[in-house]
Design an enzyme around this catalytic site. Structure first.
Site, PDB file in Angstrom:
ATOM      1  N   ASN A  44      10.178  41.838  42.317  1.00  0.00           N
ATOM      2  CA  ASN A  44       8.986  41.685  41.477  1.00  0.00           C
ATOM      3  C   ASN A  44       9.032  40.393  40.673  1.00  0.00           C
ATOM      4  OD1 ASN A  44       8.109  44.158  42.402  1.00  0.00           O
ATOM      5  ND2 ASN A  44       8.637  45.279  40.547  1.00  0.00           N
TER       6      ASN A  44
ATOM      7  N   ARG B 145      -3.005  44.381  54.764  1.00  0.00           N
ATOM      8  CA  ARG B 145      -1.552  44.335  54.938  1.00  0.00           C
ATOM      9  C   ARG B 145      -1.156  45.418  55.942  1.00  0.00           C
ATOM     10  NH1 ARG B 145       0.392  41.088  50.822  1.00  0.00           N
ATOM     11  NH2 ARG B 145      -0.672  41.200  48.811  1.00  0.00           N
TER      12      ARG B 145
ATOM     13  N   ARG C 225      -1.771  37.680  50.139  1.00  0.00           N
ATOM     14  CA  ARG C 225      -0.607  36.922  49.694  1.00  0.00           C
ATOM     15  C   ARG C 225       0.697  37.464  50.282  1.00  0.00           C
ATOM     16  NH1 ARG C 225      -0.719  37.107  43.828  1.00  0.00           N
ATOM     17  NH2 ARG C 225      -2.194  35.374  43.910  1.00  0.00           N
TER      18      ARG C 225
ATOM     19  N   HIS D 247     -10.479  43.119  50.516  1.00  0.00           N
ATOM     20  CA  HIS D 247      -9.429  44.049  50.076  1.00  0.00           C
ATOM     21  C   HIS D 247      -9.818  45.499  50.353  1.00  0.00           C
ATOM     22  CE1 HIS D 247      -6.748  45.939  46.883  1.00  0.00           C
ATOM     23  NE2 HIS D 247      -5.914  45.171  47.562  1.00  0.00           N
TER      24      HIS D 247
ATOM     25  N   TYR E 115       4.303  54.564  48.971  1.00  0.00           N
ATOM     26  CA  TYR E 115       3.255  54.417  47.959  1.00  0.00           C
ATOM     27  C   TYR E 115       2.426  55.691  47.897  1.00  0.00           C
ATOM     28  CZ  TYR E 115       3.933  49.298  48.441  1.00  0.00           C
ATOM     29  OH  TYR E 115       4.438  48.030  48.491  1.00  0.00           O
TER      30      TYR E 115
ATOM     31  N   ARG F 282      -0.441  51.926  36.030  1.00  0.00           N
ATOM     32  CA  ARG F 282       0.943  51.714  36.452  1.00  0.00           C
ATOM     33  C   ARG F 282       1.541  50.432  35.891  1.00  0.00           C
ATOM     34  NH1 ARG F 282       1.230  49.896  42.227  1.00  0.00           N
ATOM     35  NH2 ARG F 282       1.312  47.834  41.275  1.00  0.00           N
TER      36      ARG F 282
ATOM     37  N   HIS G  81      -0.056  54.074  43.473  1.00  0.00           N
ATOM     38  CA  HIS G  81      -1.008  53.121  44.028  1.00  0.00           C
ATOM     39  C   HIS G  81      -2.429  53.671  44.103  1.00  0.00           C
ATOM     40  CE1 HIS G  81      -2.367  50.142  47.224  1.00  0.00           C
ATOM     41  NE2 HIS G  81      -1.766  49.367  46.355  1.00  0.00           N
TER      42      HIS G  81
END
Length: 700
Positions: free
Chosen positions: A68, A392, A422, A452, A485, A581, A609
């Site tokens: 992270n 992703r 990204r 997204h 997740y 979160r 998530h």
């Protein structure tokens, strides 16, 4: 869809001011976003301190913090440095110093926990990392053979001189710097040498058990090289040395308005990502000041960018130890996601969806029904078209393989591939090229807006007409992360939702002004306005003495307009609970402003998530709304991305969402933290009910 992002930002600011005015007072000073991100990582690190977390999982939390932080420096700190260079007034030198001080403190705490707690505890369990000083003669002989046969042939040390300048050092790569005594083969006194360590070499090496007295013994690659560093420079003496690692700006800057082929432009820029501007320099704590200063000078970095660490410079690679260790008792108990009771795996999924919607709660329920949905579509001769967004999926993906199979079977396949996801750009480019090569129609979203949204639409011939089926999700189409997740997805044949999904795909492909979706809330068009409107409805209900409730679960809350509307609703008397979160800029508990707003964060075994949005503005059945969403409450999600939120109207499924994704998190005592008005988080308790564990037990 081509609206200026600058206009969108101003629009959001105007709404924030309007919301603040409606509240009757200014919104209290917002919390610092970067500090909030670092506070989240402190909560992750706190998991590594817990005695009730299995030991190897505690080590994993340490590595997660490092991963992270890498992204924090590559993106957030890099953005701040760029703002400083622009001198636009958005970031001051004091801001950067405060951020660096907080990051230094967090990293120091991380290494102290690793060295003083976790590694000694692993040693007591018979898992040891053996450094050079601790190795006996047999172990040293084995390490020497490993160095000579596996490592040395791949190392090319470079002694610096005018014809051998400081080499290009890739982002986050492992390197050594050494100061040499004596002269080289040509009689010169070039003193500094650099050794770049190839990424292909394992960072953690397991030694034979017979050499370790029955224990599981490991050596770090850095220790192997350090023990034999002088052998790379025959005839010379290594006076001082250090391993080092540089973190670079990794955002890909591509002017989409100025390129004719985004995919090709990104492909070219990917090679430069590893050599962006230096942001952070890591060296070991024993690194001499002269070598550290030399490296700072080479990378044009200030002293505050130097991080001296008490251990290896890349803790992420300790994941290799976790994977190799033979100790299931030191990991979380194995949990196998359950197949949803609502679906019969032996039947085609399409007639089952005609009987009713199916809600999927990952990772407690399997992701396999989503795969099965696509597999049935690919292999059903009556299915004519498949459309999917790709954000992703990973470099290996059963879903992408199925799309390729669908093309080969003659289906009309449309893939909306987000090339600028990204750190997944290369994988997505590769999938886009493979899909195009097979004959799929591939589009890359909209200039200036990341796609997204997560949706998969199937069109099937039934009787004399066509029927559509859709999967909507809060998370990515990635079976691996679906086990790690928490996310919610829905499979449905609802005509309204499927027609809206088709309209979204038509917008993304044609950029035409097609019929606006009637049930789906889309960004950047209506999502933000609808959320503001619901918050205004809640505020009006509170002022008139009616039930007024807001319960939102997201990953981040940083949009000023939404914060302003939340503050206004709270001041009007609404009861507001926010489960955020990560970064949260709204300060709860500020007298006269946010007294009725509570903020909590849950950090547990799985990465939270899900995005769930609940509003009540009266006592009637029609005075409430529940949405699932792909979007966090951030300005970028509302104005610079294609996002979706969809209503859950089936009363049984609505109640299930509330019972599983909201209520347990409000009552979590083991993994929950509460936020105070100063931006500090406080653990609710060290024991008691865990929302995630309760769901594991429910689905086990």
């Amino acid at each position: 869809m081509n609206a200026s992002t600058g206009d969108e930002t101003r629009f959001g600011t105007d709404i924030a001011a309007t919301a603040a005015s409606a509240a009757g007072a200014a919104v209290p000073a917002l919390l610092d976003r970067e500090r909030s991100i670092l506070e989240f990582n402190r909560r992750v690190l706190a998991q590594a301190r817990r005695a009730d977390v299995p030991l190897l999982e505690r080590l994993r939390y340490v590595t997660i913090v490092s991963s992270n932080l890498d992204e924090f420096f590559e993106v957030r700190v890099a953005d701040h440095l760029e703002a400083m260079r622009r001198r636009d007034g958005s970031v001051s030198e004091a801001d950067l110093e405060a951020m660096a001080a907080a990051a230094h403190a967090l990293i120091d705490a991380q290494y102290a926990l690793l060295n003083d707690d976790i590694m000694p505890a692993l040693a007591r369990e018979g898992i040891v990392v053996v450094n050079h000083a601790e190795r006996d003669s047999a172990q040293r002989a084995w390490v020497r053979r490993f160095f000579e046969t596996q490592v040395r042939p791949l190392l090319v040390p470079v002694s610096l001189d005018p014809s051998h300048p400081f080499p290009l050092v890739a982002n986050k790569s492992l390197n050594f710097i050494a100061r040499l005594a004596g002269r080289d083969i040509f009689g010169r006194e070039n003193q500094i040498a650099i050794v770049k360590v190839p990424r292909v070499l394992p960072r953690v090496i397991r030694m034979p058990r017979e050499l370790c007295g029955g224990r599981q013994g490991f050596v770090l690659l850095t220790s192997v090289i350090r023990a034999h560093l002088e052998e790379l420079f025959p005839g010379r003496t290594v006076g001082s040395f250090s391993q080092f690692r540089v973190t670079r700006d990794s955002d890909l800057e591509v002017d989409e308005d100025d390129v004719t082929n985004l995919r090709q432009a990104l492909r070219r820029h990917l090679t430069r990502r590893h050599f962006g501007e230096a942001i952070r320099l890591e060296v070991v704590a024993s690194c001499p000041e002269d070598l550290a200063g030399f490296l700072l000078e080479q990378f044009s970095l200030p002293r505050a960018a130097l991080y001296k660490v008490n251990g290896p410079v890349n803790l992420v690679r300790l994941n290799q130890l976790i994977d190799q260790a033979d100790a299931d008792a030191l990991r979380f108990p194995r949990f196998e996601p359950r197949w949803p009771a609502r679906l019969d795996p032996a039947r085609s999924i399409f007639p089952q969806l005609r009987e009713g919607d199916v809600l999927l709660h990952h990772p407690f329920e399997s992701f396999e029904p989503v795969v099965q949905f696509l597999r049935d579509a690919v292999r059903d001769p009556d299915v004519l078209a498949i459309k999917q967004t790709v954000y992703r999926t990973g470099s290996e993906s059963v879903l992408m393989d199925l799309l390729l199979e669908g093309v080969r079977r003659g289906k009309e396949v449309l893939a909306v591939v987000e090339l600028k996801a990204r750190f997944d750009e290369e994988a997505n480019i590769n999938w886009a090229e493979r899909l195009e090569a097979e004959g799929a129609q591939v589009v890359y979203g909209i200039v200036g807006l990341k796609t997204h949204a997560k949706l998969l639409l199937v069109t099937r011939r039934e009787g004399e007409g066509l029927r559509r089926y859709v999967h909507l999700s809060t998370g990515n189409y990635n079976p691996r992360t679906a086990r790690l997740y928490t996310d919610l997805g829905m499979l449905t044949a609802d005509p309204g939702l499927t027609a809206d999904a088709d309209a979204v795909f038509l917008q993304l492909a044609s950029q035409a002004k097609v019929r606006a979706p009637r049930h789906l809330l889309t960004a950047p068009f209506v999502l933000h306005r609808r959320l503001i409107r619901h918050l205004e409805q809640v505020a009006a209900a509170a002022r008139s003495g009616q039930p007024a409730r807001v319960l939102v679960k997201v990953n981040a809350l940083t949009d000023p307009a939404l914060i302003g509307a939340l503050v206004a609703a709270g001041r009007a008397g609404a009861r507001i609970d926010l489960i955020v979160r990560g970064a949260c800029m709204l300060p709860p508990g500020v007298p006269g402003h946010t007294d009725r707003i509570r903020v909590r964060s849950v950090v547990g075994r799985f990465l939270e998530h899900t995005r769930v949005l609940y509003f009540r503005w009266g006592a009637g059945d029609d005075d409430e709304a529940l949405y699932l969403s792909s979007a966090d409450w951030m300005s970028r999600n509302m104005f610079r991305r294609i996002e979706l939120a969809w209503p859950v109207r089936d009363p049984v499924l609505r109640q299930r969402v509330i019972d599983e994704a909201l209520v347990p998190y409000l009552h979590d005592e083991r993994d929950a933290w509460t936020l105070d008005s100063q931006g500090r988080y406080h653990r609710v308790a060290d024991a008691g009910v865990s929302a995630q564990q309760a769901l594991v037990e429910r689905y086990r």
